[in-house]
Design a protein around this motif. Structure first.
Motif, PDB file in Angstrom:
ATOM      1  N   ASN A  71      33.643  45.195  38.724  1.00 13.58           N
ATOM      2  CA  ASN A  71      33.185  44.024  39.814  1.00 13.58           C
ATOM      3  C   ASN A  71      34.326  43.896  40.820  1.00 13.58           C
ATOM      4  OD1 ASN A  71      31.162  42.154  40.653  1.00 13.58           O
ATOM      5  ND2 ASN A  71      32.419  40.672  39.828  1.00 13.58           N
ATOM      6  N   ASN A  72      35.445  43.258  40.027  1.00 10.63           N
ATOM      7  CA  ASN A  72      36.960  43.195  40.892  1.00 10.63           C
ATOM      8  C   ASN A  72      37.020  44.283  41.664  1.00 10.63           C
ATOM      9  OD1 ASN A  72      37.369  40.838  39.754  1.00 10.63           O
ATOM     10  ND2 ASN A  72      39.100  41.550  38.340  1.00 10.63           N
ATOM     11  N   ALA A  73      36.928  45.497  41.368  1.00 14.00           N
ATOM     12  CA  ALA A  73      37.181  46.578  42.046  1.00 14.00           C
ATOM     13  C   ALA A  73      36.196  46.560  43.262  1.00 14.00           C
ATOM     14  CB  ALA A  73      36.967  48.021  41.324  1.00 14.00           C
ATOM     15  N   VAL A  99      34.857  44.283  44.650  1.00 10.75           N
ATOM     16  CA  VAL A  99      34.913  42.771  45.640  1.00 10.75           C
ATOM     17  C   VAL A  99      36.469  43.134  46.126  1.00 10.75           C
ATOM     18  CG1 VAL A  99      35.696  40.324  45.365  1.00 10.75           C
ATOM     19  CG2 VAL A  99      33.836  41.214  43.824  1.00 10.75           C
ATOM     20  N   TYR A 100      37.383  43.610  45.771  1.00 11.61           N
ATOM     21  CA  TYR A 100      38.411  43.707  46.492  1.00 11.61           C
ATOM     22  C   TYR A 100      38.756  45.176  47.120  1.00 11.61           C
ATOM     23  CZ  TYR A 100      39.303  39.596  43.758  1.00 11.61           C
ATOM     24  OH  TYR A 100      39.306  38.196  43.562  1.00 11.61           O
ATOM     25  N   THR A 101      37.563  45.684  47.444  1.00 14.21           N
ATOM     26  CA  THR A 101      37.732  47.002  48.106  1.00 14.21           C
ATOM     27  C   THR A 101      36.740  47.042  49.239  1.00 14.21           C
ATOM     28  OG1 THR A 101      38.127  48.369  46.169  1.00 14.21           O
ATOM     29  CG2 THR A 101      37.148  49.422  47.826  1.00 14.21           C
ATOM     30  N   GLN A 144      39.563  52.746  38.823  1.00 11.19           N
ATOM     31  CA  GLN A 144      40.589  52.916  40.141  1.00 11.19           C
ATOM     32  C   GLN A 144      39.577  52.614  41.399  1.00 11.19           C
ATOM     33  OE1 GLN A 144      41.763  56.857  40.372  1.00 11.19           O
ATOM     34  NE2 GLN A 144      43.364  56.631  41.548  1.00 11.19           N
ATOM     35  N   ASP A 145      40.355  51.907  42.216  1.00 10.36           N
ATOM     36  CA  ASP A 145      39.572  51.613  43.525  1.00 10.36           C
ATOM     37  C   ASP A 145      40.602  51.975  44.694  1.00 10.36           C
ATOM     38  OD1 ASP A 145      41.210  49.337  44.427  1.00 10.36           O
ATOM     39  OD2 ASP A 145      40.419  48.345  42.659  1.00 10.36           O
ATOM     40  N   THR A 146      39.901  51.963  45.825  1.00  8.97           N
ATOM     41  CA  THR A 146      40.794  52.438  47.168  1.00  8.97           C
ATOM     42  C   THR A 146      40.713  50.863  47.996  1.00  8.97           C
ATOM     43  OG1 THR A 146      38.838  52.941  48.422  1.00  8.97           O
ATOM     44  CG2 THR A 146      40.062  54.769  47.488  1.00  8.97           C
ATOM     45  N   ARG A 174      51.921  38.098  37.011  1.00  9.22           N
ATOM     46  CA  ARG A 174      51.093  36.967  36.825  1.00  9.22           C
ATOM     47  C   ARG A 174      49.536  37.062  36.932  1.00  9.22           C
ATOM     48  NH1 ARG A 174      53.122  31.944  39.355  1.00  9.22           N
ATOM     49  NH2 ARG A 174      51.944  31.113  37.701  1.00  9.22           N
ATOM     50  N   ILE A 175      49.423  38.561  37.190  1.00  7.72           N
ATOM     51  CA  ILE A 175      47.765  39.056  37.487  1.00  7.72           C
ATOM     52  C   ILE A 175      46.829  38.288  36.407  1.00  7.72           C
ATOM     53  CG2 ILE A 175      47.387  41.208  36.623  1.00  7.72           C
ATOM     54  CD1 ILE A 175      46.852  39.734  40.084  1.00  7.72           C
ATOM     55  N   PHE A 176      47.438  38.655  35.072  1.00  5.43           N
ATOM     56  CA  PHE A 176      46.322  38.265  33.746  1.00  5.43           C
ATOM     57  C   PHE A 176      46.437  36.861  33.559  1.00  5.43           C
ATOM     58  CE2 PHE A 176      47.523  42.861  33.337  1.00  5.43           C
ATOM     59  CZ  PHE A 176      46.174  43.405  33.330  1.00  5.43           C
ATOM     60  N   PHE A 182      43.547  31.647  35.804  1.00  7.25           N
ATOM     61  CA  PHE A 182      43.140  31.154  37.212  1.00  7.25           C
ATOM     62  C   PHE A 182      44.325  31.698  38.264  1.00  7.25           C
ATOM     63  CE2 PHE A 182      41.579  27.422  34.697  1.00  7.25           C
ATOM     64  CZ  PHE A 182      40.292  27.519  35.116  1.00  7.25           C
ATOM     65  N   TYR A 183      44.969  32.516  37.821  1.00  7.32           N
ATOM     66  CA  TYR A 183      45.898  33.245  38.831  1.00  7.32           C
ATOM     67  C   TYR A 183      45.275  34.009  39.775  1.00  7.32           C
ATOM     68  CZ  TYR A 183      49.780  34.486  40.820  1.00  7.32           C
ATOM     69  OH  TYR A 183      51.256  35.007  42.053  1.00  7.32           O
ATOM     70  N   ARG A 184      45.439  33.889  40.945  1.00 13.59           N
ATOM     71  CA  ARG A 184      44.611  34.789  42.110  1.00 13.59           C
ATOM     72  C   ARG A 184      45.724  35.001  43.164  1.00 13.59           C
ATOM     73  NH1 ARG A 184      41.119  29.833  42.075  1.00 13.59           N
ATOM     74  NH2 ARG A 184      39.175  30.563  41.438  1.00 13.59           N
ATOM     75  N   VAL A 185      45.736  35.975  43.830  1.00 16.16           N
ATOM     76  CA  VAL A 185      46.563  36.514  44.622  1.00 16.16           C
ATOM     77  C   VAL A 185      46.298  35.464  45.920  1.00 16.16           C
ATOM     78  CG1 VAL A 185      47.401  38.246  46.270  1.00 16.16           C
ATOM     79  CG2 VAL A 185      46.867  38.886  43.797  1.00 16.16           C
ATOM     80  N   ASN A 186      44.911  35.450  46.137  1.00 15.63           N
ATOM     81  CA  ASN A 186      44.687  34.688  47.361  1.00 15.63           C
ATOM     82  C   ASN A 186      43.361  33.924  47.001  1.00 15.63           C
ATOM     83  OD1 ASN A 186      43.126  33.821  49.676  1.00 15.63           O
ATOM     84  ND2 ASN A 186      43.953  35.735  50.683  1.00 15.63           N
ATOM     85  N   ARG A 218      40.238  33.833  49.234  1.00 21.69           N
ATOM     86  CA  ARG A 218      39.262  34.957  49.312  1.00 21.69           C
ATOM     87  C   ARG A 218      38.673  35.246  48.135  1.00 21.69           C
ATOM     88  NH1 ARG A 218      43.074  39.714  50.053  1.00 21.69           N
ATOM     89  NH2 ARG A 218      43.346  39.622  47.618  1.00 21.69           N
ATOM     90  N   SER A 219      39.333  34.706  46.873  1.00 18.81           N
ATOM     91  CA  SER A 219      38.832  34.853  45.667  1.00 18.81           C
ATOM     92  C   SER A 219      37.674  34.062  45.328  1.00 18.81           C
ATOM     93  CB  SER A 219      39.715  34.490  44.667  1.00 18.81           C
ATOM     94  OG  SER A 219      39.012  34.029  43.180  1.00 18.81           O
ATOM     95  N   ARG A 220      37.590  32.751  45.994  1.00 17.44           N
ATOM     96  CA  ARG A 220      36.535  31.782  45.738  1.00 17.44           C
ATOM     97  C   ARG A 220      35.525  32.316  46.656  1.00 17.44           C
ATOM     98  NH1 ARG A 220      39.980  27.055  46.266  1.00 17.44           N
ATOM     99  NH2 ARG A 220      40.201  26.191  44.217  1.00 17.44           N
ATOM    100  N   GLY A 260      33.130  34.625  45.071  1.00 24.22           N
ATOM    101  CA  GLY A 260      32.505  34.141  43.793  1.00 24.22           C
ATOM    102  C   GLY A 260      33.519  34.260  42.549  1.00 24.22           C
ATOM    103  N   GLY A 261      34.539  34.027  42.839  1.00 20.28           N
ATOM    104  CA  GLY A 261      35.680  34.510  41.793  1.00 20.28           C
ATOM    105  C   GLY A 261      36.015  33.117  41.163  1.00 20.28           C
ATOM    106  N   THR A 262      36.323  33.371  39.646  1.00 24.76           N
ATOM    107  CA  THR A 262      36.848  32.213  39.031  1.00 24.76           C
ATOM    108  C   THR A 262      38.255  32.298  38.592  1.00 24.76           C
ATOM    109  OG1 THR A 262      36.457  33.246  36.893  1.00 24.76           O
ATOM    110  CG2 THR A 262      34.442  32.073  38.079  1.00 24.76           C
ATOM    111  N   GLY A 263      38.883  33.487  38.906  1.00 26.38           N
ATOM    112  CA  GLY A 263      40.248  33.614  38.416  1.00 26.38           C
ATOM    113  C   GLY A 263      40.500  33.593  36.815  1.00 26.38           C
ATOM    114  N   LEU A 264      39.381  33.878  36.149  1.00 27.81           N
ATOM    115  CA  LEU A 264      39.501  33.878  34.501  1.00 27.81           C
ATOM    116  C   LEU A 264      38.960  35.459  34.270  1.00 27.81           C
ATOM    117  CD1 LEU A 264      37.688  30.734  33.647  1.00 27.81           C
ATOM    118  CD2 LEU A 264      40.139  31.252  33.725  1.00 27.81           C
ATOM    119  N   GLY A 265      38.545  36.140  35.048  1.00 32.76           N
ATOM    120  CA  GLY A 265      38.178  37.388  34.707  1.00 32.76           C
ATOM    121  C   GLY A 265      38.965  38.260  33.968  1.00 32.76           C
ATOM    122  N   LEU A 266      40.185  38.420  34.669  1.00 30.10           N
ATOM    123  CA  LEU A 266      41.268  39.315  34.167  1.00 30.10           C
ATOM    124  C   LEU A 266      41.886  38.617  32.722  1.00 30.10           C
ATOM    125  CD1 LEU A 266      43.307  40.864  37.068  1.00 30.10           C
ATOM    126  CD2 LEU A 266      41.470  42.224  35.692  1.00 30.10           C
ATOM    127  N   ALA A 267      41.955  37.412  32.598  1.00 29.42           N
ATOM    128  CA  ALA A 267      42.355  36.783  31.476  1.00 29.42           C
ATOM    129  C   ALA A 267      41.484  37.356  30.338  1.00 29.42           C
ATOM    130  CB  ALA A 267      42.634  35.255  31.326  1.00 29.42           C
TER     131      ALA A 267
END
Ligand code: ADP
Length: 262
Positions: free
Chosen positions: A160-162, A164-166, A188-190, A201-203, A206-210, A213-215, A218-225
């Protein structure tokens, strides 16, 4: 440090010495800080959508309802925000369940390729919406011991992240392979990639790069944790490689399951 002191008394209650105990509470203090930050983050993350829901509902009630175009637009926002709120509550409950010490995995022998196929089928429509090619390489049959639903959850979050962020027209590729005694799963994504300075800090929860954009996606910032916790619960390790503007690869390794005949 916390310091405790106690006198050592000799005969006739004469002071013979003092015992001092130095207790290093740095670790405790850190944990306490992490907990406080988490509560503050949760409050903030919950407040934001609720404030917006309330505001748009009030505007509609205050007269905007008469304007059909505005109504449709505001209702769309209300729907989107409540959807995000629902995700957030779901992810928060998941994370707190997974973090419990007695968190239980329903362990069985799992064919990783099966799970990978099922998950890609599930997310195919989402990839198609963005014209992203969702590819899967399951030449290898690899088994591990794990929890079917939890492993699927890991893959859903990563794919899902791949997606969203591609950007449109990109490629998301899943691969399963064997390496010595390990099952290796890569997603793997492009996509847009993650700046090197953000990688450590990515894991974090609630940590997000942006944030924006994440909001918006629909991102929650909890997916990778959640992914990290679940991977470790399976005795696995998660790593990533990323290059800004080029793409990101998540690499998960699990102990392989080898059938033994008695
Ligand atoms: P979110 O719900 O914000 O996606 P995650 O915990 O799943 O939260 O991810 C944390 C952050 O990591 C995201 O906000 C995003 O900035 C970054 N990220 C995660 N996966 C990718 C990816 N495949 N490509 C680029 N950035 C990613």
């Amino acid at each position: 440090y916390e310091i405790y002191g106690a006198p050592i008394l000799g005969r006739n209650d004469k002071l013979r010495g003092i015992v001092l105990v130095f207790h290093d509470i740095t670790e405790l203090k850190n944990l306490e800080q992490v907990r406080k930050d988490f509560v503050a983050n949760v409050s903030h993350e919950l407040k934001t959508p609720v404030t917006s829901l309330k505001g748009f509902a009030e505007t509609l009630l205050g007269g905007a309802m008469k304007d059909e175009k505005a109504s449709a637009q505001f209702l769309e926002i209300i729907w989107k925000e409540s959807d995000r709120l629902q995700h957030l509550i779901h992810d928060l409950l998941e994370l707190s369940k997974i973090e419990q010490q007695h968190f239980h995995l329903n362990r069985q022998v799992i064919n990783l390729s099966h799970i990978a196929k099922e998950t890609t089928e599930l997310l195919q429509p989402k990839a198609e919406e963005k014209n992203i090619a969702l590819q899967i390489d399951t030449k290898n049959t690899v088994h591990i011991i794990g929890d079917n639903a939890r492993l699927k959850q890991i893959l859903i979050n990563l794919i899902n992240n791949a997606i969203v962020y591609t950007p449109e027209g990109g490629v998301v590729k899943l691969e399963i392979s064997k390496q010595a005694n390990e099952a290796v799963l890569t997603v793997q994504d492009t996509g847009i990639g993650i700046p090197e300075s953000e990688l450590p800090r990515i894991f974090e929860r609630f940590y997000r790069v942006n944030k924006d954009r994440s909001r918006n996606s629909g991102g929650t910032g909890l997916g990778l944790a959640i992914v990290k916790h679940l991977t470790e619960a399976h005795d696995g390790v998660i790593q990533l490689e990323s290059e800004e503007g080029e793409g990101t690869t998540f690499i998960l390794t699990f102990p392989i399951y080898v059938e033994t005949k008695d």
